[in-house]
Design a protein around this motif. Structure first.
Motif, PDB file in Angstrom:
ATOM      1  N   TYR A   1      -0.853  16.287   0.882  1.00 45.85           N
ATOM      2  CA  TYR A   1      -1.398  14.940   0.768  1.00 45.85           C
ATOM      3  C   TYR A   1      -2.486  14.647   1.802  1.00 45.85           C
TER       4      TYR A   1
ATOM      5  N   GLU B   1       0.816  -1.225   0.000  1.00 43.66           N
ATOM      6  CA  GLU B   1       0.000   0.000   0.000  1.00 43.66           C
ATOM      7  C   GLU B   1       0.851   1.276   0.000  1.00 43.66           C
ATOM      8  N   ASP B   2       2.133   1.154   0.273  1.00 49.22           N
ATOM      9  CA  ASP B   2       3.017   2.328   0.249  1.00 49.22           C
ATOM     10  C   ASP B   2       3.268   2.848  -1.157  1.00 49.22           C
TER      11      ASP B   2
ATOM     12  N   ARG C   1       1.280   4.205  -2.967  1.00 46.76           N
ATOM     13  CA  ARG C   1       0.573   5.484  -3.110  1.00 46.76           C
ATOM     14  C   ARG C   1       1.391   6.661  -2.602  1.00 46.76           C
ATOM     15  N   TYR C   2       2.490   6.404  -1.904  1.00 44.24           N
ATOM     16  CA  TYR C   2       3.300   7.482  -1.334  1.00 44.24           C
ATOM     17  C   TYR C   2       4.605   7.718  -2.096  1.00 44.24           C
TER      18      TYR C   2
END
Length: 80
Positions: free
Chosen positions: A57, A25-26, A28-29
């Motif tokens: 963000y 899920e990281d 997205r960063y």
């Protein structure tokens, strides 16, 4: 395509990522981290960068610090 089919198709890669400590899920960063590096190279202070990224963000400053710490960590290669 169903979710289970996508998971099965990428099972090997996802397992390796999980084993070396990467949270999928990281992804997205990635842009957040790119923005951090850009501002850091411009000479901005980390505290200012974190405040800017937090607003940009819409996440807490504590979350930004945690993400930066996690994304800068070495992969756990002993798990491979």
């Amino acid at each position: 395509m169903k979710i289970i089919e996508m998971l099965k198709l990428n099972q090997g890669l996802l397992k390796v990522l999980q084993d070396i400590g990467i949270k999928v899920e990281d992804v997205r960063y990635i842009e957040l981290y790119n923005d951090y590096i850009f501002l850091l190279e411009k000479g901005e202070k980390v505290t200012y960068i974190v405040a800017v990224l937090s607003a940009r963000y819409t996440i807490s400053e504590r979350k930004v610090y945690g993400l930066l710490k996690r994304l800068q960590m070495d992969c756990n290669l002993s798990a491979v």
